[in-house]
Design a protein around this motif. Structure first.
Motif, PDB file in Angstrom:
ATOM      1  N   MET A   1     -11.368 -34.139 -49.815  1.00  0.00           N
ATOM      2  CA  MET A   1     -11.660 -33.977 -51.210  1.00  0.00           C
ATOM      3  C   MET A   1     -13.180 -34.335 -51.489  1.00  0.00           C
ATOM      4  O   MET A   1     -13.390 -35.249 -50.971  1.00  0.00           O
ATOM      5  N   GLY A  32     -18.878 -41.771 -45.792  1.00  0.00           N
ATOM      6  CA  GLY A  32     -17.658 -42.531 -46.385  1.00  0.00           C
ATOM      7  C   GLY A  32     -16.690 -41.435 -46.938  1.00  0.00           C
ATOM      8  O   GLY A  32     -15.563 -41.523 -46.627  1.00  0.00           O
ATOM      9  N   ASP A  33     -17.069 -40.352 -47.402  1.00  0.00           N
ATOM     10  CA  ASP A  33     -16.236 -39.288 -48.254  1.00  0.00           C
ATOM     11  C   ASP A  33     -15.546 -38.732 -47.109  1.00  0.00           C
ATOM     12  O   ASP A  33     -14.376 -38.197 -46.792  1.00  0.00           O
ATOM     13  N   LEU A  35     -15.027 -39.720 -43.991  1.00  0.00           N
ATOM     14  CA  LEU A  35     -13.955 -40.420 -43.545  1.00  0.00           C
ATOM     15  C   LEU A  35     -12.569 -40.618 -44.451  1.00  0.00           C
ATOM     16  O   LEU A  35     -11.562 -40.580 -43.779  1.00  0.00           O
ATOM     17  N   LEU A  36     -12.781 -40.722 -45.627  1.00  0.00           N
ATOM     18  CA  LEU A  36     -11.554 -40.607 -46.605  1.00  0.00           C
ATOM     19  C   LEU A  36     -10.809 -39.264 -46.454  1.00  0.00           C
ATOM     20  O   LEU A  36      -9.541 -39.353 -46.467  1.00  0.00           O
ATOM     21  N   ASP A  37     -11.682 -38.457 -46.078  1.00  0.00           N
ATOM     22  CA  ASP A  37     -10.875 -36.980 -45.931  1.00  0.00           C
ATOM     23  C   ASP A  37     -10.007 -36.907 -44.684  1.00  0.00           C
ATOM     24  O   ASP A  37      -9.383 -36.034 -44.670  1.00  0.00           O
ATOM     25  N   GLY A  38     -10.198 -37.770 -43.813  1.00  0.00           N
ATOM     26  CA  GLY A  38      -9.597 -37.819 -42.526  1.00  0.00           C
ATOM     27  C   GLY A  38      -8.201 -38.537 -42.903  1.00  0.00           C
ATOM     28  O   GLY A  38      -7.343 -38.360 -42.105  1.00  0.00           O
ATOM     29  N   PHE A  39      -8.056 -39.051 -44.125  1.00  0.00           N
ATOM     30  CA  PHE A  39      -6.662 -39.738 -44.183  1.00  0.00           C
ATOM     31  C   PHE A  39      -6.218 -38.884 -45.338  1.00  0.00           C
ATOM     32  O   PHE A  39      -6.454 -38.941 -46.483  1.00  0.00           O
ATOM     33  N   PRO A  40      -5.329 -38.136 -44.807  1.00  0.00           N
ATOM     34  CA  PRO A  40      -4.556 -37.011 -45.819  1.00  0.00           C
ATOM     35  C   PRO A  40      -3.896 -37.782 -46.791  1.00  0.00           C
ATOM     36  O   PRO A  40      -3.326 -38.980 -46.887  1.00  0.00           O
ATOM     37  N   SER A  41      -4.011 -37.349 -47.987  1.00  0.00           N
ATOM     38  CA  SER A  41      -3.376 -37.797 -49.299  1.00  0.00           C
ATOM     39  C   SER A  41      -1.894 -38.054 -49.147  1.00  0.00           C
ATOM     40  O   SER A  41      -1.208 -36.925 -48.497  1.00  0.00           O
TER      41      SER A  41
END
Lengths: 195, 181
Positions: A1, A32-33, A35-41
């Motif tokens: 995202m 950072g974004d 990295l966060l994308d690597g953790f599916p919601s």
């Protein structure tokens, strides 16, 4: 995202920091974004989503029903209030049926004493005055007069006995400590008023 | 991104509470809102309750939407809801503790825990290492997808402050996740 302004991030950062720092910061944020994308919601379960839809769906008709219900309730309340008013007015205008009353003692009107007629003829005044005098001072009036006179004589004799009339009263003192006679003498001897 | 924008027609249907409009709202936003709440509290049941409460609020308040970015409006309501909840309950830390405990119990109970869940737990763990405000800001930005300008407005702070906080927060997340593999 990704956020919708990520491409303009560096330009945005340059407004606040140096170009080199802005570049570094933008890179940090991009990584950072990523990295966060690597953790599916986490996903909302299908069951929870269906429950939510049901809840909202029931909320919508309920709100309509409630609106309609409140409208009808308002109309009903208004009609009831109007009916009450009409009934109240008609009740007040209808002559009431005669009711039995407890017997009440007859109240007698007090008799008014009529004043005696005013004497019209002035020729009758002496006689009327004489009547008044006689009403006020009956036959023993002469005796009363003699009694008062003798009392006054007694008082005069008593005063004479005490010698009050011969006593010389001291001269009245004026506000400046002088007697009235002293003040008069002083005025006579003073020539200031003669100019 | 255009897909995410609600059309004026849809908003009109939403405001009129037309049939099917709420389903569309759920389809578009429930997942993102759930993710936002879940990342903040780490508790699936609690997050579902938040989402439910949020959508009821949205339906009730839809008349107050005055145009502009619908996403911004929606996530402002979501953020306020979460903050109000924390303020009211005075239990943010307890909530996180409970969430962590819940996660641990779940790990113990479920031998079939997926790799994805394990990865999510790591992010959850990293978010818990941040201060509450920064964690909320990062998740608000990530899930609402609003611009930095809107984000700053939602939080009533200068855009430079928001940028700085996001930068610091993401850097720390990276440090935590990359250095603790």
């Amino acid at each position: 995202m990704r956020t919708n302004d990520i491409h303009n991030l560096e330009d945005l950062l340059r407004r606040f920091v140096d170009a080199s720092v802005a570049e570094t910061m933008a890179e940090d944020i991009r990584r950072g974004d990523a990295l966060l994308d690597g953790f599916p919601s986490p996903e909302l379960s299908a069951q929870a989503a269906a429950e939510l839809r049901r809840r909202l769906d029931t909320l919508r008709p309920q709100s309509r029903r409630q609106t309609l219900g409140s409208i009808w309730a308002g109309i009903a309340a208004g009609a009831a209030a109007a009916a009450m008013v009409v009934w109240g007015i008609s009740f007040m205008q209808t002559p009431s049926a005669p009711t039995e009353r407890a017997p009440v003692a007859q109240v007698q009107r007090p008799a008014v004493q009529e004043p005696e007629p005013v004497v019209q003829d002035r020729s009758e005044l002496p006689g009327f005055t004489l009547n008044l005098w006689e009403d006020t001072y009956p036959a023993e009036s002469d005796a009363a007069f003699s009694e008062i006179k003798s009392e006054l004589d007694n008082i005069a004799a008593w005063i004479e006995t005490l010698g009050i009339m011969d006593t010389a009263f001291p001269d009245e003192r004026l506000f400046n400590g002088e007697t009235a006679s002293q003040s008069e003498t002083k005025i006579e001897l003073t020539d200031f008023w003669k100019g | 991104m255009a897909e995410q924008q609600l059309s004026a027609t849809f908003l009109e249907r939403l405001i009129k509470r037309e049939n099917g409009a709420f389903d569309e709202l759920v389809r578009r936003y429930a997942g993102r809102c759930y993710g936002y709440f879940y990342r903040l509290c780490g508790n699936a049941e609690q997050s579902e309750e938040f989402v439910s409460e949020l959508f009821v609020k949205l339906v009730e308040k839809i008349d107050t939407f005055e145009g502009g970015s619908f996403d911004k409006w929606l996530f402002t309501v979501a953020s306020n809801l979460f903050r109000d909840h924390l303020r009211r309950q005075y239990r943010y830390k307890r909530l996180l503790d409970e969430a962590a405990e819940h996660q641990r119990r779940r790990q113990d109970d479920s031998a079939e825990q997926s790799r994805q869940e394990a990865a999510n737990d790591r992010l959850q763990w990293a978010l818990e290492k941040l201060d509450k405000e920064t964690a909320e800001l990062l998740m608000l930005r990530y899930y609402s997808q609003v611009s930095f300008k809107d984000l700053a407005e939602m939080r009533n702070e200068p855009i430079g402050t928001t940028l700085s906080k996001v930068h610091r927060g993401l850097k720390k997340i990276r440090f935590l996740l990359e250095d603790n593999r």
